[in-house]
Design an enzyme around this catalytic site. Structure first.
Site, PDB file in Angstrom:
ATOM      1  N   SER A  96       4.698  -3.420  -4.240  1.00  0.00           N
ATOM      2  CA  SER A  96       3.611  -2.449  -4.274  1.00  0.00           C
ATOM      3  C   SER A  96       3.486  -1.703  -3.267  1.00  0.00           C
ATOM      4  CB  SER A  96       2.522  -3.146  -4.722  1.00  0.00           C
ATOM      5  OG  SER A  96       2.611  -3.423  -6.004  1.00  0.00           O
ATOM      6  N   LYS A 260      -1.454  -1.425   2.763  1.00  0.00           N
ATOM      7  CA  LYS A 260      -0.899  -1.763   1.357  1.00  0.00           C
ATOM      8  C   LYS A 260      -0.302  -2.885   1.245  1.00  0.00           C
ATOM      9  CE  LYS A 260      -0.700  -1.367  -2.916  1.00  0.00           C
ATOM     10  NZ  LYS A 260      -0.998  -2.810  -3.004  1.00  0.00           N
ATOM     11  N   GLY A 262       1.877  -6.002  -0.774  1.00  0.00           N
ATOM     12  CA  GLY A 262       2.865  -5.931  -2.042  1.00  0.00           C
ATOM     13  C   GLY A 262       3.268  -7.502  -2.080  1.00  0.00           C
TER      14      GLY A 262
END
Length: 320
Positions: A96, A260, A262
């Site tokens: 992600s 971010k 993931g």
């Protein structure tokens, strides 16, 4: 991509001086060797200089061995130009983390007048894929591009990520954007959730710590976005709720992050972004990890990312 398995959804290496000067540093353990202070460049910015931190090398090796993981790491302090890397050019499934590039692509289209952030997109029930907490609640309705970007970056909503990709022209658009921000490693080939397969030896949907660090630095601290849109992207990433038990759990008190996370099969766990000290000094951090057991369903474990974050911040903060 979240931690739950049911919710699954090339090369920047700093051209710098590899140092041999040894001075004491209060790092995670021992006394690593580092470079002497670099001379400023003609424009006043500190040149990029790779640092070898022996104690940090040993600490990361210990984390890898204890948790049976492989770590891809890059830490870069823009103020001093110092960079530390560990397996920086080895490939990992990006999972992600691509959503930062997707949202940045939307912001670039908006800056070109090709869309408005308040333009709406229909969320068709047939579009919904796993790990879509926000779009699932809005299926059959419409959401704005701003809302989709926010959902993708704060909740790692996979359907939102796909809808952003659809507007950009598909996964190849992320690869193109990565190249435009000097990330020559990242490639996106598939959509959510298949991009999280992380099959061994498959270079599809992969990145490197060095490549991703270069791209994220250009987006969050560089000139890839104008200041207003850079602030928007940073705000979305600061509002993330998916890395509280990962990178953010390893930061000292008073530090903030725009990052971010993931995750995917083979216990792939990533976290990447920029963190700021209480006095506002930025540090680009990329931590990529996966299992060395070969087990496609190996359980997720946040501790390697948490411990690596703490070790990096401690060691890089001690570099004069």
């Amino acid at each position: 991509m979240t931690q739950q398995r049911t919710a699954l959804s090339r090369r920047w290496f700093l051209n710098a001086t590899l140092v041999a000067a040894s001075v004491p540093v209060a790092a995670a353990c021992g006394a690593p060797s580092i470079a002497t202070a670099p001379e400023p460049t003609s424009n006043g910015a500190a040149p990029e200089t790779e640092v070898r931190l022996t104690a940090l090398d040993e600490r990361l090796a210990e984390i890898e061995n204890r948790h049976a993981v492989r770590l891809g790491v890059l830490a870069h302090a823009p103020g001093s130009g110092r960079t530390y890397t560990h397996r920086g050019d080895e490939r990992f499934a990006m999972c992600s983390t691509f959503k930062v590039y997707a949202a940045a692509g939307i912001l670039q289209l908006e800056s070109q007048g090709r869309l408005r952030l308040d333009d709406t997109v229909a969320v068709d029930p047939g579009d919904i894929v796993v790990n879509s907490p926000v779009t699932s609640e809005n299926q059959g309705r419409v959401m704005t591009y701003a809302q989709l970007c926010e959902a993708a970056l704060t909740r790692s909503d996979n359907t939102a990520g796909n809808l952003l990709l659809r507007r950009l022209g598909g996964p190849d658009a992320v690869t193109t954007l990565a190249r435009s921000v000097d990330d020559h490693a990242t490639r996106l080939d598939r959509w959510e959730p298949e991009l999280n397969d992380a099959a061994r030896g498959d270079e599809r949907d992969t990145t490197t710590a060095a490549g991703l660090a270069r791209g994220y630095r250009e987006l969050l601290l560089g000139s890839a976005l104008d200041p207003a849109r850079q602030r928007i992207l940073t705000a979305w990433m600061r509002a993330s709720t998916t890395s509280e038990a990962r990178m953010r759990a390893g930061l000292p008190s008073g530090w903030v992050a725009a990052d971010k996370s993931g995750g995917g099969y083979f216990a792939t766990l990533n976290d990447a972004g920029v963190v700021w000290s209480p006095d506002g000094e930025p540090l680009v951090l990329v931590i990529l990890s996966d299992t060395t057991t070969g087990d496609v369903d190996a359980p997720f474990e946040n501790a390697p990312v948490v411990d690596t974050t703490a070790a990096l911040v401690s060691a890089m903060g001690a570099v004069p």
